[in-house]
Design an enzyme around this catalytic site. Structure first.
Site, PDB file in Angstrom:
ATOM      1  N   GLU A  75     -11.429  10.783 -34.376  1.00 20.18           N
ATOM      2  CA  GLU A  75     -11.598  11.513 -35.632  1.00 20.18           C
ATOM      3  C   GLU A  75     -11.560  10.494 -36.762  1.00 20.18           C
ATOM      4  O   GLU A  75     -10.564   9.786 -36.938  1.00 20.18           O
ATOM      5  CB  GLU A  75     -10.495  12.556 -35.828  1.00 20.18           C
ATOM      6  N   ASP A 129      -3.475  17.958 -46.398  1.00 18.70           N
ATOM      7  CA  ASP A 129      -2.876  16.757 -45.825  1.00 18.70           C
ATOM      8  C   ASP A 129      -1.489  16.488 -46.385  1.00 18.70           C
ATOM      9  O   ASP A 129      -1.222  16.707 -47.566  1.00 18.70           O
ATOM     10  CB  ASP A 129      -3.770  15.538 -46.090  1.00 18.70           C
TER      11      ASP A 129
END
Length: 279
Positions: free
Chosen positions: A50, A61
């Site tokens: 990823e 995040d």
């Protein structure tokens, strides 16, 4: 699925083991170090990569990945240079699937059609765009699928039976089960709860179900790998990178080896997971 993604998960099924999916932020702390990390991941045991797209407002995040994005942006990383990372990686590795992960805004500014053209040319196999719900599939998901690029969806503990079919409708590649509510880097939940959630998702799809958020150690990877088709590790790798840098955020001779050591340990855990489940 792309041929690479298809083949990778088919090979893993034949080996009866889950995938180790490793996330890092493109350009953290700089392009060349990031490329060195990316090139080292498959040999260390990563099955799927990823590749994070840095963005100035990463709402999903946690602090570690936010800081990684800031370091990358400060170093001049852009969406174009993140695609360049994949393009350079493909010169030595044409087998490991690459999934770009991030937010829609940079793609929108870049131009959807141009982005998809460049993603294909760079050897990208899939996209995870965390702020595009199924209701916005026409924006990027449908065009990506039409080009043969997988569009990977996130499912969470709050994705109920009514919502799940909509989430899975245009999903391809694999399903990414976020094992808790909240931001990246949180604590690992009870594997028995994850097992139930994976089973619930599998009742609606034949796609692999991969689990992430909170996996930090080989033992974590082993526990999750026993109940899922893949184990996603992100914040632990980003923290490993951060811990190897100088005080002003520059790479050191330890940066790539530190990541390699961590991923080798995680790979050992993942490879032991099905043996543990069979005992």
């Amino acid at each position: 699925m792309t041929v690479r993604m298809d083949k990778r998960f088919a090979d893993l099924r034949a080996e009866n083991r889950p995938a180790l999916i490793t996330y890092f932020m493109g350009g953290d702390p700089d392009f060349q170090t990031s490329l060195g990390i990316m090139k080292a991941l498959p040999e260390a045991g990563a099955d799927v990569i990823e590749l994070g797209m840095p963005f100035s407002d990463p709402m999903a995040d946690g602090p570690a990945i936010q800081l990684a994005g800031q370091r990358a942006l400060k170093g001049g990383q852009t969406l174009k240079t993140t695609l360049d990372l994949a393009r350079e990686f493909r010169k030595q590795d044409n087998a490991t699937p690459i999934v770009m992960m991030g937010y829609y805004n940079p793609i929108y500014i870049y131009g959807v059609e141009k982005f998809l053209d460049d993603a294909i040319a760079s050897g990208i196999d899939g996209l995870i765009v965390v702020d595009l719900p199924p209701e916005m599939d026409d924006e990027l998901c449908i065009p990506a699928l039409a080009r043969g690029i997988n569009f990977i969806r996130l499912a969470t503990p709050t994705t109920d039976g009514k919502r799940l079919p909509a989430v899975l409708k245009n999903t391809s590649g694999f399903v990414y089960y976020v094992s808790m509510n909240g931001i990246t880097g949180s604590a690992l939940p009870d594997p028995s709860l994850i097992s139930g959630a994976v089973g619930r998702i599998k009742a609606h799809t034949e796609l692999p179900v991969c689990v992430g958020f909170g996996v930090k150690t080989a033992d974590h990877a082993k526990a999750i790998g026993a109940v899922a088709d893949g184990v996603v590790v992100g914040s632990a790798i980003v923290n490993q990178i951060a811990g190897s840098l100088t005080k002003d955020g520059q790479a050191t001779a330890d940066t790539v080896p530190a990541v390699t050591t961590l991923v080798k340990g995680l790979s050992t855990g993942v490879r032991a997971s099905r043996l543990a489940a069979a005992e």
